[in-house]
Write a protein that holds these residues in place. Structure first.
Motif, PDB file in Angstrom:
ATOM      1  N   GLY A  50      39.873  38.946  43.206  1.00 41.31           N
ATOM      2  CA  GLY A  50      40.712  37.787  42.949  1.00 41.31           C
ATOM      3  C   GLY A  50      41.201  37.132  44.227  1.00 41.31           C
ATOM      4  N   GLU A  51      41.519  37.928  45.262  1.00 41.64           N
ATOM      5  CA  GLU A  51      41.958  37.362  46.539  1.00 41.64           C
ATOM      6  C   GLU A  51      40.815  36.632  47.238  1.00 41.64           C
ATOM      7  N   SER A  53      38.373  35.120  45.698  1.00 40.95           N
ATOM      8  CA  SER A  53      38.266  33.866  44.956  1.00 40.95           C
ATOM      9  C   SER A  53      39.322  32.868  45.414  1.00 40.95           C
ATOM     10  N   GLY A 366      36.068  35.805  40.387  1.00 39.31           N
ATOM     11  CA  GLY A 366      36.613  37.137  40.645  1.00 39.31           C
ATOM     12  C   GLY A 366      37.300  37.739  39.426  1.00 39.31           C
ATOM     13  N   PRO A 367      38.273  37.028  38.817  1.00 35.06           N
ATOM     14  CA  PRO A 367      38.902  37.574  37.607  1.00 35.06           C
ATOM     15  C   PRO A 367      37.910  37.825  36.465  1.00 35.06           C
ATOM     16  N   ASP A 370      36.114  41.012  37.085  1.00 31.24           N
ATOM     17  CA  ASP A 370      36.962  42.150  36.730  1.00 31.24           C
ATOM     18  C   ASP A 370      37.009  42.361  35.222  1.00 31.24           C
TER      19      ASP A 370
END
Length: 432
Positions: A50-51, A53, A366-367, A370
């Motif tokens: 996420g970071e 992204s 990214g999310p 996940d």
């Protein structure tokens, strides 16, 4: 004389050679940065997909928001001067990123701030670059000049990518980012030496210029249909290149070296694609360009299907061939169809539309990885590319535009000839 016999004249054109050198050096640095930025963020303590992204999205958002402004400015000022300013902003951005990574203190907020600066630089640079080539090259050499530029920059990108994985593995991502910052400084010095004249002073407002550019853009069905197509294609490709691909490479193949092989294979294919397109004679250039978008789905499809590293690299090579074949035909058609004095504004609408969904794709990649798994999201990206491309083929404008339909570009009264080493018979010759 056939265009093919005019190639040496391009190499004797001082302005064109300096422009090509500036792009080659800048793209060489970008080859380092493309690998280094992703793995620099992933190497931070506690870093998450996420970071990554967030950082790459912070670069994409200002590029999207300000690209229309960049087009208006580029049609009002010296395009070469604006490109030099953009290069200096890029040097500041990547130099700052390198300093933080090398210093061992790289808070995500600071990385995002410098990524925003890099995005602003790209927003100013892209439309100016698309409009500057016709000021240097004769109209009959448009396609060959676009091909030569792309062969040079793609070869440079290939070299940068080939060295980047080794550099990141041996000395760290910070030094690779620093080399990219230095490349921007050299590019700025070469670009500003072109000294192209300023555009004629306009009495109209910037808003009026934007509306005029929008009319030029919307009046060509083939143009806006392909831009809508590429808004989806670029979102999928950026999600793959910026987030999902590095994640899959780290999981399945060991990390930066493997991913650099995949990206380098695509760059090698781009060299071949640009070389082929420079000599190709296509009756329906936009139809051919759209069809050549389909192989872009291969890299994410193969990665998501769990193919071997060399199979993925082969798919990336095919994607590189197809995308640069598209790029040369696309750039040449726009440069022939759109009046020179409006070219940067029309290009800015092209950039804006094509990049419209890129930040969303990067931010969600990214999310989504996940939540649903990296391999699943790679397959989704491949399907999106195929569906968008097939939909674009439904447009009559895309299918019917012929190369012989292209109008001669409207000559600009203020084109500088100071950078030419020999007289040019006419004015008139990228998108990445």
């Amino acid at each position: 004389m056939p265009v093919a016999e005019r190639v040496p004249s391009l190499l004797r054109n001082g302005g064109f050679v300096r422009l090509a050198l500036a792009r080659i050096i800048s793209v060489l640095g970008n080859g380092f940065a493309r690998i280094a930025l992703a793995f620099a963020v992933l190497s931070l303590p506690g870093a998450s997909p996420g970071e990554l992204s967030l950082v790459v999205a912070c670069q994409a958002v200002p590029q999207l928001v300000l690209v229309l402004v960049g087009g208006v400015i580029a049609d009002r000022v010296s395009r070469s001067g604006l490109m030099a300013v953009s290069d200096l902003l890029g040097a500041l951005s990547y130099g700052g990123l390198a300093a933080m990574v090398l210093g061992g203190h790289a808070p995500v907020a600071a990385l995002c701030a410098l990524a925003v600066t890099a995005g602003i630089a790209s927003a100013l640079f892209g439309p100016a670059m698309d409009g500057v080539v016709p000021q240097l090259v004769p109209v009959e050499a448009l396609q060959r000049a676009n091909g030569l530029l792309r062969v040079g920059t793609n070869t440079s990108l290939l070299l940068g990518l080939a060295l980047s994985g080794v550099t990141v593995a041996w000395v760290g991502a910070g030094w690779a980012l620093a080399l990219n910052g230095l490349s921007f400084v050299v590019s700025a010095a070469l670009t500003v030496s072109l000294r192209l004249s300023r555009r004629p002073r306009k009495s109209t407002s910037g808003w009026a210029d934007l509306r005029e550019g929008r009319r030029e853009f919307a009046s060509r069905q083939w143009l806006w249909v392909v831009v809508v197509q590429f808004s989806l294609v670029v979102a999928a490709m950026n999600a793959n290149a910026g987030v999902l691909g590095p994640l899959a490479a780290r999981t399945h193949f060991g990390g930066a070296r493997a991913w650099s092989l995949v990206v380098a294979a695509q760059a090698l294919g781009s060299v071949a694609g640009a070389g082929i397109a420079a000599r190709a004679r296509v009756g329906r250039p936009i139809l051919a360009a759209v069809l050549f978008t389909l192989p872009a789905a291969l890299p994410p499809a193969l990665l998501g299907a769990g193919a071997s590293l060399w199979t993925v690299a082969g798919g990336a090579f095919a994607a590189g061939v197809s995308l640069d074949f598209f790029g040369v035909l696309w750039s040449t058609t726009i440069q022939r169809e759109v009046p020179e004095e409006a070219l940067s504004r029309v290009s800015s609408y092209d950039w804006f539309g094509s990049l419209a969904l890129a930040p969303l794709g990067l931010a969600l990649a990214g999310p989504a990885a996940d939540a649903f798994g990296t391999d699943h999201m790679l397959v989704v990206c491949a399907v999106l590319i195929v569906v968008a491309t097939l939909a674009a083929l439904l447009s009559p404008g895309v299918r019917s535009l012929r190369a012989s339909d292209a109008n001669e570009p409207v000559p600009a009264s203020d084109v500088s000839v100071r950078d030419q080493e020999a007289p040019r018979p006419s004015e008139g010759v990228e998108r990445e």
